[in-house]
Design a protein around this motif. Structure first.
Motif, mmCIF file in Angstrom:
data_model
loop_
_atom_site.group_PDB
_atom_site.id
_atom_site.type_symbol
_atom_site.label_atom_id
_atom_site.label_comp_id
_atom_site.label_asym_id
_atom_site.label_seq_id
_atom_site.Cartn_x
_atom_site.Cartn_y
_atom_site.Cartn_z
ATOM 1 N N PRO A 1 -9.136 -12.689 13.300
ATOM 2 C CA PRO A 1 -10.462 -12.287 12.808
ATOM 3 C C PRO A 1 -11.563 -12.528 13.830
ATOM 4 N N LYS A 2 -12.410 -11.539 14.007
ATOM 5 C CA LYS A 2 -13.568 -11.664 14.882
ATOM 6 C C LYS A 2 -14.718 -12.195 14.014
ATOM 7 N N ARG B 1 -18.164 -10.533 13.805
ATOM 8 C CA ARG B 1 -18.155 -9.155 13.316
ATOM 9 C C ARG B 1 -18.004 -9.106 11.798
ATOM 10 N N ASN B 2 -17.863 -10.265 11.203
ATOM 11 C CA ASN B 2 -17.684 -10.330 9.754
ATOM 12 C C ASN B 2 -18.665 -11.337 9.162
ATOM 13 N N ASN C 1 -9.629 -7.312 11.251
ATOM 14 C CA ASN C 1 -9.793 -6.644 12.545
ATOM 15 C C ASN C 1 -8.445 -6.174 13.079
ATOM 16 N N GLY C 2 -8.513 -5.322 14.079
ATOM 17 C CA GLY C 2 -7.299 -4.873 14.748
ATOM 18 C C GLY C 2 -6.634 -3.710 14.051
ATOM 19 N N SER D 1 -5.978 -2.750 9.983
ATOM 20 C CA SER D 1 -6.920 -3.593 9.239
ATOM 21 C C SER D 1 -7.265 -2.944 7.898
ATOM 22 N N LYS E 1 -10.380 -3.871 5.895
ATOM 23 C CA LYS E 1 -11.553 -4.733 5.836
ATOM 24 C C LYS E 1 -12.063 -4.978 4.417
#
Length: 480
Positions: free
Chosen positions: A435-436, A439-440, A460-461, A464, A466
């Motif tokens: 997980p970034k 970005r979340n 992420n990735g 994903s 979300k």
């Protein structure tokens, strides 16, 4: 398209299948029984045991921590699901992602070998007929709970009573009125001894060293929800001290004699890397009630008399060995698998460094939530087969495997043992699904301080999901 065979339709095989389908790769799954679910599958009449999961089994990990990343348990399911509920969960997982159509049931793999061109030749048998298929990749997911391990004990052959392995244990009723000795210190041994002690007038638990008994609920929360990302970032000694303090506080509900009999000494040390942690709320109660006695290692057996290392002896009717399993891949030569002394040299516990295009899922010893670890292995395998993630060279993989083995030997730790929480992070970094955090922002608090649930690896990735992942994390925050 690369052709892929998966051996086994348990949780490991199912998540490998689903992960491959997400990349448009349609494997063939060979399952020797008529049902998927592996360890958790239920037999037709529930009157006999055909897997290592006994009838009353309750999961060691909470449903929140145990769930696959994109398939949460239903809200009405208890925090610690039963064997039957997990079986239904895997059945629903199979239906949700349309997996059954790729599984060949009642099909046993007789032999898996390598052809000169590097492809795998797999011979299977179904309904008395044999067929041979070739594949580019082979994924072994037949589990590690088939070949039982029973220690050699002087005089065991003279024992006139019943000897069985925990794999053959189903329920306690049949032991009513008998004297039972359970051997082992893991989850199965402690659960079975706690159950049998309710009906057997004499129940004994023989073990070399005690596991830490963990109440399933601490401070009114599922115990594993306390194992957060924040706590995992603390120094090991701090984590161990804090966890030990919580456990000792929980033990205060039992009398000192029960604690002394189980642990043997009040200063029993805690090591998160080496020791077993067994969620169990009954064993200390059984000791307190006088329905169960703890014994040291068996020294010898002379007919129905079992003598222990402290010189004591007991008359026993039944011995239940909850002493683990031997890794067994009967359809492949060890020269391909590398199996030796219950160990398989695998890169990241998945890929063979000596046999190209051979992967294994669920063959390591997983400490913590099992399904998320299997899923991450399946995702890694799919990433490699689909060409999105490259493996190191065979030489580098061999070096890494040996380096890890030597390090574990020095630490006196099983080299095939993985801690789920750190293992998930390791593989997630490799396949770029970690997980970034920034970005979340909506999940920031949960990601930094919350439990390491599998849903965080769908933020992420590639592949994903979300919206679903954020909902799971949000719901979990409300729960804790």
């Amino acid at each position: 398209m690369k052709s892929v065979a998966i051996i086994g339709a348990g949780a490991a095989g199912l998540t490998c299948l689903k992960s491959l389908l997400e990349y448009g790769i349609q494997p063939v799954v060979f399952e020797r029984s008529d049902r998927s679910g592996g360890l958790w599958k239920l037999n037709q009449n529930e009157r006999e045991c055909d897997t290592a999961a006994y009838r009353s089994l309750i999961t060691n990990t909470s449903k929140q921590m145990m769930a696959f990343s994109d398939f949460p348990f239903e809200k009405e399911v208890a925090d610690f699901p039963s064997r039957e509920v997990v079986s239904e969960y895997l059945k629903n997982y199979t239906e949700q992602f349309n997996l059954a159509q790729y599984i060949q049931f009642n099909t046993s793999v007789i032999r898996a070998d390598k052809e000169t061109d590097g492809r795998f030749v797999v011979e299977v048998e179904s309904g008395g007929s044999k067929e041979t298929h070739t594949f580019d990749w082979l994924i072994v997911a037949n589990g590690r709970h088939e070949k039982t391990s029973i220690p050699e004990i002087d005089g065991l052959v003279t024992f006139p009573g019943t000897v069985l392995h925990s794999r053959d244990y189903f329920s306690p009723e049949s032991f009513e009125g008998t004297k039972v000795l359970v051997v082992g210190a893991g989850s199965s041994a402690i659960d079975i001894a706690s159950e049998v002690a309710e009906v057997a007038p004499g129940t004994f638990l023989s073990m070399r060293s005690p596991s830490w008994l963990v109440p399933r609920f601490i401070d009114d929360k599922a115990y594993d929800l306390l194992l957060t990302k924040l706590s995992a970032s603390l120094p090991k000694v701090v984590r161990e001290k804090a966890f030990r303090s919580k456990l000792m506080k929980a033990y205060k509900q039992y009398d000192d004699e029960a604690i002394r009999q189980y642990f043997g000494k009040p200063d029993h040390s805690l090591d998160l890397e080496k020791q077993r942690f067994v969620p169990n709320d009954l064993l200390l109660k059984r000791l307190e009630q006088g329905k169960l006695k703890v014994k040291p290692v068996i020294q010898s057996i002379s007919r129905d008399q079992v003598t222990f290392e402290d010189g004591s002896s007991e008359t026993i009717d039944t011995i239940i060995f909850a002493t683990g399993y031997q890794i067994d891949i009967p359809f492949m030569e060890s020269s391909f698998t590398g199996v030796e002394n219950n160990y398989i040299p695998l890169y990241q516990q998945i890929f063979s460094p000596v046999t190209p295009n051979l992967a294994m899922c669920g063959m390591c010893y997983i400490v913590g939530p099992i399904l998320p670890a299997l899923e991450m292995q399946g995702r890694y395998i799919a990433e490699v087969i689909a060409g999105h993630t490259q493996l190191p060279s065979a030489e580098i993989m061999e070096q890494e495997v040996e380096k890890h083995r030597v390090l574990c030997e020095e630490r006196k730790v099983n080299p095939m043992r993985v801690q789920t929480l750190t293992y998930l992070d390791t593989i997630a970094q490799i396949i770029d699904v970690a997980p970034k955090v920034w970005r979340n922002p909506g999940s920031l608090l949960q990601l930094l301080t919350g439990p390491v649930v599998a849903a965080r690896y769908r933020l992420n990735g590639r592949q994903s999901k979300k919206a679903q992942a954020r909902k799971v994390l949000k719901d979990l925050t409300k729960r804790i």
